[in-house]
Motif scaffolding. Structure first.
Motif, PDB file in Angstrom:
ATOM      1  N   ASN A 107       0.834  -1.186   0.000  1.00 42.03           N
ATOM      2  CA  ASN A 107       0.000   0.000   0.000  1.00 42.03           C
ATOM      3  C   ASN A 107       0.874   1.244   0.000  1.00 42.03           C
ATOM      4  O   ASN A 107       2.018   1.212   0.452  1.00 42.03           O
ATOM      5  N   CYS A 141      -3.130   4.069   8.518  1.00 40.86           N
ATOM      6  CA  CYS A 141      -3.489   2.810   9.181  1.00 40.86           C
ATOM      7  C   CYS A 141      -2.571   2.484  10.351  1.00 40.86           C
ATOM      8  O   CYS A 141      -2.994   1.837  11.314  1.00 40.86           O
ATOM      9  N   THR A 188      -1.639   5.709   2.869  1.00 42.56           N
ATOM     10  CA  THR A 188      -2.495   4.681   3.470  1.00 42.56           C
ATOM     11  C   THR A 188      -1.788   4.056   4.673  1.00 42.56           C
ATOM     12  O   THR A 188      -2.394   3.861   5.732  1.00 42.56           O
ATOM     13  N   ALA A 189      -0.502   3.766   4.494  1.00 44.45           N
ATOM     14  CA  ALA A 189       0.262   3.154   5.588  1.00 44.45           C
ATOM     15  C   ALA A 189       0.271   4.075   6.807  1.00 44.45           C
ATOM     16  O   ALA A 189       0.065   3.630   7.941  1.00 44.45           O
ATOM     17  N   LEU A 206      -6.176  -4.280   2.201  1.00 50.62           N
ATOM     18  CA  LEU A 206      -6.413  -3.899   3.588  1.00 50.62           C
ATOM     19  C   LEU A 206      -7.131  -4.989   4.370  1.00 50.62           C
ATOM     20  O   LEU A 206      -7.889  -5.783   3.800  1.00 50.62           O
ATOM     21  N   ASN A 249      -6.052   6.588  12.175  1.00 49.48           N
ATOM     22  CA  ASN A 249      -7.018   5.603  11.700  1.00 49.48           C
ATOM     23  C   ASN A 249      -8.424   5.981  12.165  1.00 49.48           C
ATOM     24  O   ASN A 249      -9.368   6.058  11.359  1.00 49.48           O
ATOM     25  N   HIS A 307      -2.902  -2.130   7.300  1.00 51.84           N
ATOM     26  CA  HIS A 307      -2.337  -1.912   5.959  1.00 51.84           C
ATOM     27  C   HIS A 307      -1.320  -2.962   5.515  1.00 51.84           C
ATOM     28  O   HIS A 307      -0.996  -3.024   4.331  1.00 51.84           O
ATOM     29  N   SER A 361     -12.335   1.513   3.515  1.00 47.57           N
ATOM     30  CA  SER A 361     -11.189   1.439   2.606  1.00 47.57           C
ATOM     31  C   SER A 361     -10.928   2.805   1.965  1.00 47.57           C
ATOM     32  O   SER A 361      -9.790   3.291   1.939  1.00 47.57           O
TER      33      SER A 361
END
Lengths: 61, 288
Positions: free
Chosen positions: B79, B87, B83-84, B235, B93, B253, B227
């Motif tokens: 990812n 998450c 995103t990382a 995910l 998050n 992630h 998502s």
């Protein structure tokens, strides 16, 4: 005695020969049945094992 | 295609992916992130020829930095670093989920033990204290009394890394003795399972038993929205069932799927590679 699905490698902590799966990957962790330690596969030709790093706090998914 | 795998430990999950990629005759470049230097201008030589990088770092800190380097080098990575980053941090998050109006447990963040104790008292007992970075259910505390709260806060303040002084306090969700894990790609579920345990923590890593779960329309909608809220990708979306419906407590992630793969009929690594193959030509012009 190792069969076709396993090969032998040396447990670096005890010096004993242990069986590991024949399809091990570099980076994979093996539980030694002799020393009980987690061993990291550092090469596959031949299979060489080193004591694996301790679990770190930021490991996970 | 040439798939770079970022790793420092090959788990069963990575092995399943490697086997699937090899069966499809993809080239694989295994990138042990412990063995390279990541220069701000030039990528390490090992990245040469790699069409896409799959982040499977076990270490969250390494994952966050190396995915950011991949992005800077112009190498597609799944990812992606944004995103990382969302998450990996429970605060980010939760904020992402709440901002997207995805039902998520009510959560406070406080920076002193005094402020944290006020939150805990306001939530009432039991409530939950979690580390902002962490996994596999480690260092999670279900707090059942003021005296326990005071002790845990003191321990975290005295013994912890500075991150443990960011107090993440959450309502306790009275779920049935299970939660739901959905592995999804860009919001589309690959498979799902329920994880059951007598313990309040129902992580597979904590020994929960697993069974197939078929998401209903409400769950499917939340998976897609959760998502989207964190930027999409491959995910693991975790839901709990409440009397009012589902609540999404986190999105992972670098999702582990070996437990899921063992319990469902779906070939999870095959579906992951299907998705990866579909991603790459669109991003790089390489034919999978």
């Amino acid at each position: 005695m190792a069969d076709d699905s396993t090969i032998t490698a040396e447990d670096p902590l005890t010096g004993d020969e242990i069986e590991v799966p024949a399809d091990v990957e570099v980076g994979e962790i093996i539980d030694s049945p002799v020393s009980g330690a987690e061993l990291e596969v550092v090469s596959t030709d031949p299979v060489e094992l080193e004591e694996a790093p301790e679990l770190e706090e930021d490991w996970g998914e | 295609m040439n798939v770079g795998i970022l790793y420092s430990r090959i788990r069963r999950d990575e092995k399943l992916l490697l086997n699937e990629l090899r069966e499809r005759d993809h080239e694989i470049t295994k990138i042990d992130v412990r063995k390279h230097q990541f220069n701000v201008h030039n990528p390490p030589e090992i990245f040469e020829g790699v069409d896409v990088v799959l982040d499977r770092c076990l270490s969250t800190s390494r994952s966050l930095y190396v995915t950011r380097f991949c992005e800077a080098y112009g190498i597609p990575v799944v990812n992606g670093p944004d995103t990382a980053e969302t998450c990996a941090d429970k605060v980010k998050n939760s904020l992402a989920l709440a901002s997207a109006d995805v039902p998520t447990p009510d959560t406070d963040v406080a920076f002193t033990t005094e402020a944290a104790l006020e939150s805990i008292e306001a939530f009432g007992y039991p409530c939950v204290l979690k580390p902002v970075m962490g996994s596999w259910g480690r260092l999670m505390a279900k707090i059942e009394s003021r005296s326990a709260a005071e002790a845990i806060l003191e321990h975290k303040e005295t013994l912890g890394h500075y991150e443990h002084k960011v107090f993440y306090i959450q309502e306790f969700v009275a779920k049935p003795d299970r939660d739901i894990r959905v592995v999804a790609v860009d919001g589309e579920p690959i498979a799902a399972m329920a994880r059951s345990s007598d313990h309040w923590l129902t992580n597979a890593a904590k020994g929960a038993t697993t069974e197939v779960f078929e998401p209903d329309a409400e769950a499917l909608d939340l998976v897609e929205r959760a998502s989207d809220a964190v930027g999409g990708g491959l995910l693991g979306i975790d839901l709990m069932e409440t009397e009012e419906g589902y609540t999404v407590h986190e999105v992972n992630h670098t999702v582990e799927f070996k437990a899921l793969n063992e319990v469902v009929d779906v070939d999870v690594p095959a579906r992951v590679v299907d998705w990866l193959e579909a991603q790459v030509p669109a991003e790089t012009g390489v034919t999978a």
